[in-house]
Design an enzyme around this catalytic site. Structure first.
Site, PDB file in Angstrom:
ATOM      1  N   ASN A 152       0.863  -1.183   0.000  1.00 29.34           N
ATOM      2  CA  ASN A 152       0.000   0.000   0.000  1.00 29.34           C
ATOM      3  C   ASN A 152       0.901   1.236   0.000  1.00 29.34           C
ATOM      4  O   ASN A 152       1.496   1.572   1.016  1.00 29.34           O
ATOM      5  CB  ASN A 152      -0.893  -0.043   1.259  1.00 29.34           C
ATOM      6  N   TRP A 153       0.984   1.895  -1.146  1.00 34.12           N
ATOM      7  CA  TRP A 153       1.877   3.067  -1.249  1.00 34.12           C
ATOM      8  C   TRP A 153       1.337   4.271  -0.485  1.00 34.12           C
ATOM      9  O   TRP A 153       2.057   5.235  -0.269  1.00 34.12           O
ATOM     10  CB  TRP A 153       2.039   3.485  -2.710  1.00 34.12           C
ATOM     11  N   GLU A 209      -6.687   4.865   8.218  1.00 34.24           N
ATOM     12  CA  GLU A 209      -6.494   6.281   7.846  1.00 34.24           C
ATOM     13  C   GLU A 209      -7.776   6.853   7.236  1.00 34.24           C
ATOM     14  O   GLU A 209      -8.103   8.021   7.432  1.00 34.24           O
ATOM     15  CB  GLU A 209      -5.296   6.408   6.895  1.00 34.24           C
ATOM     16  N   GLU A 262      -5.138  -4.667  11.023  1.00 33.40           N
ATOM     17  CA  GLU A 262      -4.077  -3.669  11.175  1.00 33.40           C
ATOM     18  C   GLU A 262      -4.294  -2.895  12.470  1.00 33.40           C
ATOM     19  O   GLU A 262      -5.098  -1.940  12.502  1.00 33.40           O
ATOM     20  CB  GLU A 262      -4.106  -2.685  10.008  1.00 33.40           C
ATOM     21  N   GLY A 279       2.631   2.499  10.656  1.00 36.00           N
ATOM     22  CA  GLY A 279       3.568   3.600  10.431  1.00 36.00           C
ATOM     23  C   GLY A 279       4.352   4.010  11.670  1.00 36.00           C
ATOM     24  O   GLY A 279       5.001   5.051  11.686  1.00 36.00           O
ATOM     25  N   SER A 284       3.539  -1.871  10.218  1.00 37.44           N
ATOM     26  CA  SER A 284       5.007  -1.884  10.325  1.00 37.44           C
ATOM     27  C   SER A 284       5.637  -3.242   9.984  1.00 37.44           C
ATOM     28  O   SER A 284       6.667  -3.604  10.552  1.00 37.44           O
ATOM     29  CB  SER A 284       5.449  -1.423  11.718  1.00 37.44           C
ATOM     30  N   GLY A 334       2.775  -1.099   4.247  1.00 35.08           N
ATOM     31  CA  GLY A 334       2.828   0.299   3.847  1.00 35.08           C
ATOM     32  C   GLY A 334       4.252   0.710   3.523  1.00 35.08           C
ATOM     33  O   GLY A 334       4.770   0.461   2.428  1.00 35.08           O
TER      34      GLY A 334
HETATM   35  P1  PGA Z   1       2.872   0.455   7.520  1.00 30.18           P
HETATM   36  O1  PGA Z   1       1.391   0.646   6.938  1.00 30.18           O
HETATM   37  O2  PGA Z   1       3.382  -0.859   7.000  1.00 30.18           O
HETATM   38  O3  PGA Z   1       3.635   1.619   7.019  1.00 30.18           O
HETATM   39  O4  PGA Z   1       2.724   0.431   9.016  1.00 30.18           O
HETATM   40  C1  PGA Z   1       0.504  -0.419   6.829  1.00 30.18           C
HETATM   41  C2  PGA Z   1      -0.829   0.044   6.302  1.00 30.18           C
HETATM   42  O5  PGA Z   1      -1.309   1.095   6.751  1.00 30.18           O
HETATM   43  O6  PGA Z   1      -1.441  -0.602   5.431  1.00 30.18           O
END
Ligand code: PGA
Length: 250
Positions: free
Chosen positions: A9-10, A98, A168, A174, A213, A234
């Site tokens: 997921n960019w 998000e 998640e 993140g 993460s 991500g």
């Molecule tokens: P991350 O994001 O790997 O940067 O924690 C994961 C996501 O939100 O899909």
């Protein structure tokens, strides 16, 4: 056998040069490799066509990060499921934390989005997860169970046959703080139990991904858990080498 999946997921990262280079590098990496999982990439919407030109369906599944809850019409700024289909998207994220927290994506809106995707034959990847506060107060399982149940109860088992769930934990997204393999496994088993209450065939066959993460160092142990069928990645999906290493972590 449940499908193993790694989806990158960019988010709102990258530019046209990045997208072109990413495609070229990933193509090189994938050519001649036997992959143990389905490789999926979710670029920002303007770069979907670059990806769909660069890959055939067999190499990489094109995923949208979002979809409109409406089929079409006067909805400025939105992208419909039919438009995503035009660009060869075969899956789409819905309910990412998000979107839930920054763009008020409620469970009701998630259901509408999922309906639009199913009308176009696009597989939904439903994201669920608890906040840090919800985990610390001991409510994580109830929160996640309710998010899953809300969606499941509105569709038939047949409609749910292509659903993928991504767990998640919001506190792990993140932040560099991955859930431990034990914490993640416990929640994945819970999610599978919630799905089993609706339909056991469905729960046996449904892929449940972990996100938050994930990186090349943590992926192997996470993916070795019995109820973790891969990852939604991500930050680490923005580097082809790291993303490829995660895809090889089964
Ligand atoms: P991350 O994001 O790997 O940067 O924690 C994961 C996501 O939100 O899909």
């Amino acid at each position: 056998m449940r499908r193993k999946i790694v989806a990158g997921n960019w988010k709102m990262n990258g530019d046209i040069e990045f997208a072109n280079k990413f495609c070229a590098d990933l193509r090189k990496r994938l050519s001649g490799s036997r992959m143990a999982c389905d490789v999926m990439v979710a670029p920002p919407a303007p770069y979907l066509s670059i990806m769909s030109d660069a890959f055939s369906d067999a190499d990489v599944t094109l995923v949208a990060q979002n979809v409109a809850e409406y089929a079409g019409g006067a909805y400025t700024g939105e992208v419909s499921a039919a438009m995503l289909k035009d660009f060869g998207c075969r899956a789409a994220l819905i309910g990412h934390s998000e979107r839930r927290t920054l763009f008020a994506e409620s469970d009701e809106r998630v259901v509408e989005k999922m309906s639009r995707l199913l009308e176009q034959g696009i597989a939904p990847i439903l994201c669920v997860g608890e906040s840090l506060e919800e985990r610390e107060s001991g409510n994580a399982k109830d929160v996640v169970g309710a998010q899953v149940d809300f969606v499941l109860s509105r569709f038939s088992a047949e409609q749910l046959s292509n659903l993928v769930i991504a767990y998640e934990p919001v506190w792990a997204i993140g932040t560099g703080k991955t859930a431990s393999p034990e914490q993640a496994q416990e929640m994945h088993a819970h999610i599978r139990n919630v799905v089993a209450q609706a339909d056991t065939n469905l729960s046996d066959g449904m892929s449940v991904l972990y996100g938050g993460s994930v990186n090349a160092a943590t992926a192997k142990e996470l993916f070795a858990q019995p109820d973790i069928d891969g990852g939604l990645v991500g930050g680490a999906s923005l580097k082809v080498e790291d993303f490829y290493a995660i895809c090889q972590s089964f």
